[in-house]
Motif scaffolding. Structure first.
Motif, short mmCIF file in Angstrom:
data_model
loop_
_atom_site.label_atom_id
_atom_site.label_comp_id
_atom_site.label_asym_id
_atom_site.label_seq_id
_atom_site.Cartn_x
_atom_site.Cartn_y
_atom_site.Cartn_z
N LEU A 28 0.82 -1.21 0.00
CA LEU A 28 0.00 0.00 0.00
C LEU A 28 0.85 1.27 0.00
O LEU A 28 0.59 2.21 -0.74
N ALA A 29 1.87 1.28 0.86
CA ALA A 29 2.69 2.49 1.03
C ALA A 29 4.09 2.34 0.47
O ALA A 29 4.90 3.25 0.62
N SER A 30 4.41 1.21 -0.16
CA SER A 30 5.74 0.88 -0.70
C SER A 30 6.64 0.44 0.45
O SER A 30 6.44 0.78 1.62
N ASN A 31 7.67 -0.35 0.10
CA ASN A 31 8.47 -1.01 1.13
C ASN A 31 9.39 -0.06 1.90
O ASN A 31 9.58 -0.22 3.10
N VAL A 32 9.98 0.93 1.22
CA VAL A 32 10.89 1.82 1.95
C VAL A 32 10.15 2.68 2.97
O VAL A 32 10.58 2.76 4.14
N PRO A 33 9.04 3.33 2.62
CA PRO A 33 8.30 4.05 3.67
C PRO A 33 7.82 3.13 4.80
O PRO A 33 7.78 3.55 5.97
N THR A 34 7.46 1.88 4.45
CA THR A 34 7.05 0.94 5.50
C THR A 34 8.18 0.69 6.49
O THR A 34 7.97 0.67 7.71
N VAL A 35 9.39 0.51 5.97
CA VAL A 35 10.54 0.30 6.85
C VAL A 35 10.80 1.53 7.71
O VAL A 35 11.10 1.42 8.91
N LEU A 36 10.68 2.71 7.11
CA LEU A 36 10.91 3.94 7.88
C LEU A 36 9.84 4.13 8.96
O LEU A 36 10.13 4.63 10.05
N LEU A 37 8.61 3.74 8.67
CA LEU A 37 7.53 3.91 9.63
C LEU A 37 7.58 2.87 10.74
O LEU A 37 7.34 3.19 11.92
N LEU A 38 7.88 1.60 10.40
CA LEU A 38 7.79 0.52 11.38
C LEU A 38 9.12 0.16 12.01
O LEU A 38 9.14 -0.41 13.11
N GLY A 39 10.23 0.43 11.32
CA GLY A 39 11.52 -0.10 11.76
C GLY A 39 11.85 0.16 13.21
O GLY A 39 12.09 -0.77 14.00
N GLY A 40 11.88 1.43 13.59
CA GLY A 40 12.25 1.77 14.97
C GLY A 40 11.30 1.21 15.99
O GLY A 40 11.71 0.74 17.06
N ARG A 41 10.01 1.20 15.70
CA ARG A 41 9.00 0.71 16.65
C ARG A 41 9.08 -0.81 16.82
O ARG A 41 9.01 -1.32 17.95
N VAL A 42 9.23 -1.53 15.71
CA VAL A 42 9.33 -2.99 15.80
C VAL A 42 10.60 -3.37 16.55
O VAL A 42 10.59 -4.27 17.40
#
Length: 537
Positions: free
Chosen positions: A443-457
């Motif tokens: 939905l949001a593309s993989n790079v934005p997904t990593v930027l959004l979730l990475g630190g939280r996960v």
């Protein structure tokens, strides 16, 4: 994290929504400005709407990621100049045992090249190879294009330099190159085998039927065309057309002093044929000449013809000597090219070894790029112009846009709701996390997904143990990358293969969204699930 004031939340969501639409659909009718301009527009709106300050926007740009991305792109440009990808293309057709063997080769070559030279680069240079080989062997291109794109995504998941999202993960997590590769290598190898098996099962009948239909003659692509993508093999004869013209002029000049006819005119063709012709023609022409001369001057004319022949032969030998020097120069140039290629490959291997040793990846890549520029020993502008600066600009805008969206508090609020169900110390938690990453990546593309979730996960996993934190980063890398195989819009590699195939001259093929989806859904689900089991820390 508490939500920001309502006005900031609304404006931040509006800016991020515009960025998302233009990133996923870069040619929308109401604003066809493309992904790069769309990311800059999103970043500008975040600052203009005062969701973040200008200083915060500059701080959001991750220079180590940009440095690593730039360095690897420069190295890829020089590797392409050094015919690395041409040699990979040769592997596809070398002693091929049929359509099924070719499909497996494409999966293997695409995965390995993507792991070390990025998936986008591999897809750009290998798509036309695949189309040409399929046409040469009278095979349908559809299965092979799917094999190329899907295997490129799976293979790129194994290393930090395989794709942009892994670059982000490697820099943010500080996982060494060797540990990253060791953690995902098993998943990648098994994933490639499973992906190839799915392709064979889905297209077995099509490939088998096509093989039986290979007997009727078809227009065959020359092997040189199959084995080259952008670099045409330079063929240089020992006697070029220019040399031939010079040689003819030389013969005409020499003929003034030799072999006149009875009428006093110069028989240039006789002299040219005498020097370059075969033995039988030589005898025939000598007989004609002997008939034209008078008996009284026959001995003198024969002597003149003999002198003329010796002089012409001497002149030809002089030209041959010049050609011999040219041949020596050509051999010297070939050796210089070979040594230059060896230097390029050595520097690239040195860069990979430095990665494995745990050196800073960004500066290592930049150092390798500069070493290649110095090795080339000429103006680097033509090579540097091939770097995708639009991608670097896209990343800059995306960093700012995602940072602004994070400051609205919405991503944190959503993660706080999901965190209890997505903990990686339980199988169910890993499964839920995997589903969330797959959906967001498409939905949001993989790079934005990593930027959004990475630190939280990673933070949620770090509360369990340091090993779980590392595993969380690797899960994010694996799932966000393989999720690109779900649909045609899931990754840039898919779009590259689709566009390259559609625009390829004489080999054009349109890979449709639904044709990709029929294969992408089962492949993504099965490969992702198996890979999650095999990830090691």
């Amino acid at each position: 994290m508490v939500l920001a004031p309502s006005i900031k939340v609304v404006l931040g969501c509006l800016a991020f929504g515009i960025f998302w639409v233009l990133a996923v659909f870069p040619a929308v009718p109401f604003m066809p400005i493309g992904r790069t301009a769309g990311s800059l527009l999103g970043a500008m709106l975040m600052v203009l709407f005062q969701v973040i300050t200008p200083d915060q926007a500059f701080e959001a740009i991750d220079l180590p990621i940009l440095g690593l991305l730039f360095g690897t792109m420069v190295v890829s440009v020089y590797l392409e100049r050094a015919d690395m990808f041409k040699y990979l293309g040769k592997l596809l057709s070398w002693k091929s045992q049929g359509s099924k063997d070719l499909l497996c080769r494409i999966c293997l070559v695409s995965a390995i090249s993507s792991a070390f030279f990025t998936n986008d680069t591999s897809c750009v240079v290998l798509t036309e190879f695949v189309l040409k080989i399929a046409r040469q062997q009278n095979l349908p291109p559809h299965p092979f294009l799917l094999a190329l794109a899907s295997s490129a995504n799976i293979g790129s998941a194994a290393t930090p330099i395989g794709n942009p999202q892994n670059l982000v993960i490697a820099v943010q997590s500080k996982i060494p190159f060797g540990e990253f590769l060791f953690g995902i290598a098993a998943s990648m190898v098994v994933g490639i085998c499973v992906n190839a098996s799915i392709l064979l099962c889905m297209f077995w009948k099509l490939l088998s039927v096509q093989k039986d239909e290979e007997e009727p003659p078809v227009e065959v692509t020359p092997e040189d065309d199959v084995n080259s993508h952008r670099f045409s093999p330079a063929t240089m004869s020992h006697l070029t057309s220019q040399n031939s013209h010079e040689f003819n002029a030389y013969l005409e000049a020499m003929s003034i002093h030799s072999s006149p006819s009875v009428n006093g005119h110069i028989d240039n063709n006789t002299l040219r044929n005498r020097v370059g012709g075969s033995g039988d023609n030589e005898i025939h022409r000598d007989e004609n000449v002997s008939k034209d001369v008078t008996d009284s001057g026959s001995s003198q004319k024969k002597d003149e013809r003999l002198v003329s022949r010796v002089s012409s032969t001497h002149g030809f030998m002089g030209r041959s000597s010049d050609l011999g020097l040219e041949d020596i120069d050509e051999k010297s140039a070939k050796w210089k090219i070979i040594l230059w290629k060896v230097g390029v490959y050595t520097i690239t291997v040195g860069m990979l070894v430095s990665f494995l040793m745990g050196l800073n990846m960004s500066w290592t890549a930049i150092t390798a790029a500069l070493a290649l520029v110095i090795l080339d020993f000429k103006d680097a502008r033509p090579c540097l112009e091939k770097v995708s600066y639009s991608l670097l600009v896209f990343f800059c805008g995306m960093f700012v846009t995602v940072e602004g969206f994070n400051r609205t508090g919405i991503p944190s609020a959503v993660w706080d709701f999901m965190e209890p169900y997505a903990r990686i110390d339980h199988i169910s938690g890993i499964a839920i996390l995997g589903v969330v990453i797959v959906v967001l990546s498409n939905l949001a593309s993989n790079v934005p997904t990593v930027l959004l979730l990475g630190g939280r996960v990673a933070a949620a996993a770090a509360s369990i143990s340091p090993e779980k934190e590392k595993k969380a980063w690797l899960i994010l890398a694996w799932v966000s990358t393989v999720a690109g195989n779900l649909s045609l819009l899931g990754s840039a590699a898919n779009l590259i293969v689709c566009e390259q195939a559609r625009r390829a001259q004489h080999f054009g093929y349109n890979l449709t969204f639904w044709a990709h989806l029929k294969f992408g859904v089962p492949s993504t689900i099965i490969v992702t699930a198996i890979g999650l089991i095999l990830i090691r820390t």
